[in-house]
Design an enzyme around this catalytic site. Structure first.
Site, PDB file in Angstrom:
ATOM      1  N   TYR A  81     -15.079   1.139  -7.095  1.00 25.84           N
ATOM      2  CA  TYR A  81     -16.336   1.823  -6.808  1.00 25.84           C
ATOM      3  C   TYR A  81     -17.355   1.613  -7.923  1.00 25.84           C
ATOM      4  O   TYR A  81     -18.520   1.933  -7.763  1.00 25.84           O
ATOM      5  CB  TYR A  81     -16.072   3.308  -6.550  1.00 25.84           C
ATOM      6  CG  TYR A  81     -15.173   3.501  -5.339  1.00 25.84           C
ATOM      7  CD1 TYR A  81     -15.678   3.389  -4.051  1.00 25.84           C
ATOM      8  CD2 TYR A  81     -13.798   3.718  -5.487  1.00 25.84           C
ATOM      9  CE1 TYR A  81     -14.862   3.513  -2.942  1.00 25.84           C
ATOM     10  CE2 TYR A  81     -12.965   3.848  -4.387  1.00 25.84           C
ATOM     11  CZ  TYR A  81     -13.496   3.739  -3.116  1.00 25.84           C
ATOM     12  OH  TYR A  81     -12.686   3.849  -2.023  1.00 25.84           O
ATOM     13  N   ARG A 103     -10.469  10.819   1.496  1.00 26.10           N
ATOM     14  CA  ARG A 103     -10.413  11.599   2.737  1.00 26.10           C
ATOM     15  C   ARG A 103     -11.738  12.327   2.970  1.00 26.10           C
ATOM     16  O   ARG A 103     -12.185  12.469   4.098  1.00 26.10           O
ATOM     17  CB  ARG A 103      -9.234  12.574   2.689  1.00 26.10           C
ATOM     18  CG  ARG A 103      -7.868  11.897   2.423  1.00 26.10           C
ATOM     19  CD  ARG A 103      -7.198  11.409   3.682  1.00 26.10           C
ATOM     20  NE  ARG A 103      -6.176  10.404   3.402  1.00 26.10           N
ATOM     21  CZ  ARG A 103      -4.882  10.672   3.163  1.00 26.10           C
ATOM     22  NH1 ARG A 103      -4.442  11.915   3.189  1.00 26.10           N
ATOM     23  NH2 ARG A 103      -4.029   9.702   2.926  1.00 26.10           N
ATOM     24  N   GLU A 153       7.001  -6.642   1.012  1.00 23.56           N
ATOM     25  CA  GLU A 153       5.848  -6.573   1.925  1.00 23.56           C
ATOM     26  C   GLU A 153       4.853  -7.707   1.643  1.00 23.56           C
ATOM     27  O   GLU A 153       4.274  -8.282   2.570  1.00 23.56           O
ATOM     28  CB  GLU A 153       5.142  -5.222   1.781  1.00 23.56           C
ATOM     29  CG  GLU A 153       5.904  -4.050   2.407  1.00 23.56           C
ATOM     30  CD  GLU A 153       5.651  -3.938   3.909  1.00 23.56           C
ATOM     31  OE1 GLU A 153       4.998  -4.835   4.479  1.00 23.56           O
ATOM     32  OE2 GLU A 153       6.127  -2.948   4.516  1.00 23.56           O
ATOM     33  N   SER A 160      -9.996   5.838  -4.843  1.00 23.74           N
ATOM     34  CA  SER A 160     -10.869   6.996  -5.047  1.00 23.74           C
ATOM     35  C   SER A 160     -10.367   7.952  -6.125  1.00 23.74           C
ATOM     36  O   SER A 160     -11.138   8.416  -6.957  1.00 23.74           O
ATOM     37  CB  SER A 160     -11.046   7.733  -3.718  1.00 23.74           C
ATOM     38  OG  SER A 160      -9.788   8.132  -3.191  1.00 23.74           O
ATOM     39  N   LYS A 220      -2.066  -1.576  -3.847  1.00 25.59           N
ATOM     40  CA  LYS A 220      -2.927  -0.398  -3.809  1.00 25.59           C
ATOM     41  C   LYS A 220      -2.085   0.859  -3.830  1.00 25.59           C
ATOM     42  O   LYS A 220      -1.136   0.942  -3.055  1.00 25.59           O
ATOM     43  CB  LYS A 220      -3.742  -0.468  -2.521  1.00 25.59           C
ATOM     44  CG  LYS A 220      -4.604   0.746  -2.246  1.00 25.59           C
ATOM     45  CD  LYS A 220      -5.293   0.578  -0.924  1.00 25.59           C
ATOM     46  CE  LYS A 220      -6.142   1.788  -0.621  1.00 25.59           C
ATOM     47  NZ  LYS A 220      -6.836   1.667   0.649  1.00 25.59           N
ATOM     48  N   ARG A 272       1.047   9.891   5.551  1.00 16.28           N
ATOM     49  CA  ARG A 272       1.234   8.562   6.116  1.00 16.28           C
ATOM     50  C   ARG A 272       2.552   7.944   5.669  1.00 16.28           C
ATOM     51  O   ARG A 272       2.675   6.725   5.535  1.00 16.28           O
ATOM     52  CB  ARG A 272       0.077   7.649   5.661  1.00 16.28           C
ATOM     53  CG  ARG A 272      -1.309   8.189   5.950  1.00 16.28           C
ATOM     54  CD  ARG A 272      -2.345   7.086   5.785  1.00 16.28           C
ATOM     55  NE  ARG A 272      -3.708   7.588   5.683  1.00 16.28           N
ATOM     56  CZ  ARG A 272      -4.421   8.053   6.700  1.00 16.28           C
ATOM     57  NH1 ARG A 272      -3.906   8.101   7.910  1.00 16.28           N
ATOM     58  NH2 ARG A 272      -5.651   8.467   6.517  1.00 16.28           N
ATOM     59  N   LYS A 320       0.856  -1.185   0.000  1.00 13.59           N
ATOM     60  CA  LYS A 320       0.000   0.000   0.000  1.00 13.59           C
ATOM     61  C   LYS A 320       0.891   1.232   0.000  1.00 13.59           C
ATOM     62  O   LYS A 320       1.646   1.474   0.947  1.00 13.59           O
ATOM     63  CB  LYS A 320      -0.918   0.005   1.220  1.00 13.59           C
ATOM     64  CG  LYS A 320      -1.813   1.242   1.264  1.00 13.59           C
ATOM     65  CD  LYS A 320      -2.823   1.174   2.395  1.00 13.59           C
ATOM     66  CE  LYS A 320      -3.691   2.425   2.398  1.00 13.59           C
ATOM     67  NZ  LYS A 320      -4.666   2.406   3.490  1.00 13.59           N
TER      68      LYS A 320
HETATM   69  C1  PBG Z   1      -7.119   3.524   5.296  1.00 14.52           C
HETATM   70  C2  PBG Z   1      -7.590   3.489   3.890  1.00 14.52           C
HETATM   71  C3  PBG Z   1      -7.442   4.478   2.910  1.00 14.52           C
HETATM   72  C4  PBG Z   1      -8.064   3.982   1.770  1.00 14.52           C
HETATM   73  C5  PBG Z   1      -8.568   2.740   2.082  1.00 14.52           C
HETATM   74  N1  PBG Z   1      -8.244   2.435   3.395  1.00 14.52           N
HETATM   75  C6  PBG Z   1      -6.903   5.842   2.977  1.00 14.52           C
HETATM   76  C7  PBG Z   1      -5.499   6.100   3.231  1.00 14.52           C
HETATM   77  O1  PBG Z   1      -4.684   5.200   3.383  1.00 14.52           O
HETATM   78  O2  PBG Z   1      -5.170   7.283   3.304  1.00 14.52           O
HETATM   79  C8  PBG Z   1      -8.144   4.696   0.468  1.00 14.52           C
HETATM   80  C9  PBG Z   1      -9.129   4.164  -0.504  1.00 14.52           C
HETATM   81  C10 PBG Z   1      -9.373   5.059  -1.648  1.00 14.52           C
HETATM   82  O3  PBG Z   1      -8.711   6.086  -1.828  1.00 14.52           O
HETATM   83  O4  PBG Z   1     -10.301   4.733  -2.423  1.00 14.52           O
HETATM   84  N2  PBG Z   1      -8.128   3.048   6.154  1.00 14.52           N
END
Ligand code: PBG
Length: 327
Positions: A315, A208, A235, A276, A250, A219, A198
């Site tokens: 989505y 967000r 990982e 997203s 991801k 992060r 990730k």
């Molecule tokens: C963290 C999480 C995130 C997403 C899924 N789980 C956000 C992040 O890591 O900042 C993002 C999913 C997306 O952008 O569609 N719980």
């Protein structure tokens, strides 16, 4: 007399029927997982501005949308909760009456036989600072203290009926401790999806808003640097060794090379999350008339499959499943 060219790859592209027959990759409804947001206290669904077509659900609209997804034949739903109140420990996450856990039970009741009900296991929606873990005195994210919270969260999600936990917090050791914690309480059948690779991506922006994130900063001390391919594979190998049932890459489209690398090097299923920002970009371009929406969505899913994803969180899951069904 020999003709030129002798070798004509275009022969296999000459008609829709031939192309259909020789296409190497396909997307099936069963390979799509729909991420869903449920927000505490909502009487009706509320649109998310940066993700046109995606909503924060009320309990009722969540049930209806999940039933629609099941009807369309998608493989699963991944649930995210947006609580009304947050604190430093993310107490809403392992509260049996917390929004995510209540909604999970409702979904299992609604669609639990038809598809796999999954839950996001991370603290960021529940903490008042917005980080995926709890903080040490110096403000840094405390890996090992966070693991204790994750085990507690895993147990409450399993008790709520979640069939598959999405470990998206990127803490070291999370798969191993959660597996141990679940097994010790008899939840040996609860599946674990390790968000192994990730990346700290700018394309999470719209998410967000979707979860009303409280994060300031970033992060980057726990999610991967987008420049690193080998580390993504590392990982994934660690998560597989710790007992993950499935691993995730991801975001998807910017990281297709990592996806291929991981697919070629682990034995368990590999999923990808079309996030997203990937959704928002295609929707925005389509809304402007700059691309053909349906063709772009299906091509994006096909490309993620071709790169090695066994299943895709998207989505568009329900809508794409309906298109695929109608073909
Ligand atoms: C963290 C999480 C995130 C997403 C899924 N789980 C956000 C992040 O890591 O900042 C993002 C999913 C997306 O952008 O569609 N719980």
């Amino acid at each position: 007399m020999s003709s030129f060219p002798e070798i004509r790859p275009r022969r296999l592209r000459q008609s829709p029927a031939v192309r259909n027959l020789v296409r190497e990759t396909s997307v099936e409804a069963r390979q799509l997982v729909l991420p869903m947001f449920v927000r505490e206290g909502l009487a009706e669904a509320q649109p998310i501005g940066s993700m046109p077509g995606v909503v924060q659900h009320s309990m009722d609209s969540l049930r209806r949308a999940a039933a629609e997804a099941a009807e369309a034949g998608v493989g699963g739903v991944m649930l995210f909760g947006v609580p009304a109140v947050r604190d430093a420990q993310g107490s809403g996450a392992d509260d049996p009456n917390g929004i995510l856990n209540l909604a999970t039970t409702a979904l299992v009741e609604e669609v639990g036989d038809a598809l796999v009900v999954q839950t996001d296991l991370c603290l960021d929606e529940f903490t008042d600072h917005g980080h995926c873990g709890v903080l040490a005195a110096d403000g840094s994210v405390d890996n090992d203290a966070t693991l204790d919270r994750y085990v507690s969260m895993a147990l409450s999600q399993a008790r709520a009926g979640s069939q598959l936990l999405g470990l998206s917090g990127m803490m070291d050791g999370q798969v191993a401790v959660i597996r141990q914690g679940l097994d010790a309480e008899g939840f040996t059948d609860t599946m674990l999806l390790g968000y192994a690779a990730k990346y700290a991506s700018a394309f999470y922006g719209p998410f967000r808003e979707a979860v009303d994130s409280q994060l300031t900063g970033d992060r980057r001390t726990y999610q991967l640097d987008p420049g690193n391919r080998r580390e993504g594979l590392l990982e994934a190998l660690i998560d597989e060794a710790e007992g993950a049932d499935i691993v995730m890459v991801k975001p998807a489209m910017g990281f297709l090379d990592v996806l291929r690398e991981v697919r070629d090097n682990v034995q368990i299923p590999v999923w990808a999350y079309q996030i997203s920002g990937e959704y928002a970009m295609i929707e925005a371009a389509a809304a402007n008339g700059w691309i053909d929406r349906r063709a772009a969505v299906l091509e994006s899913l096909l490309s993620i499959r071709r790169a090695g994803a066994d299943a895709i969180l998207t989505y568009w899951a329900t809508e794409a499943a309906q298109w695929l069904d109608a073909r």
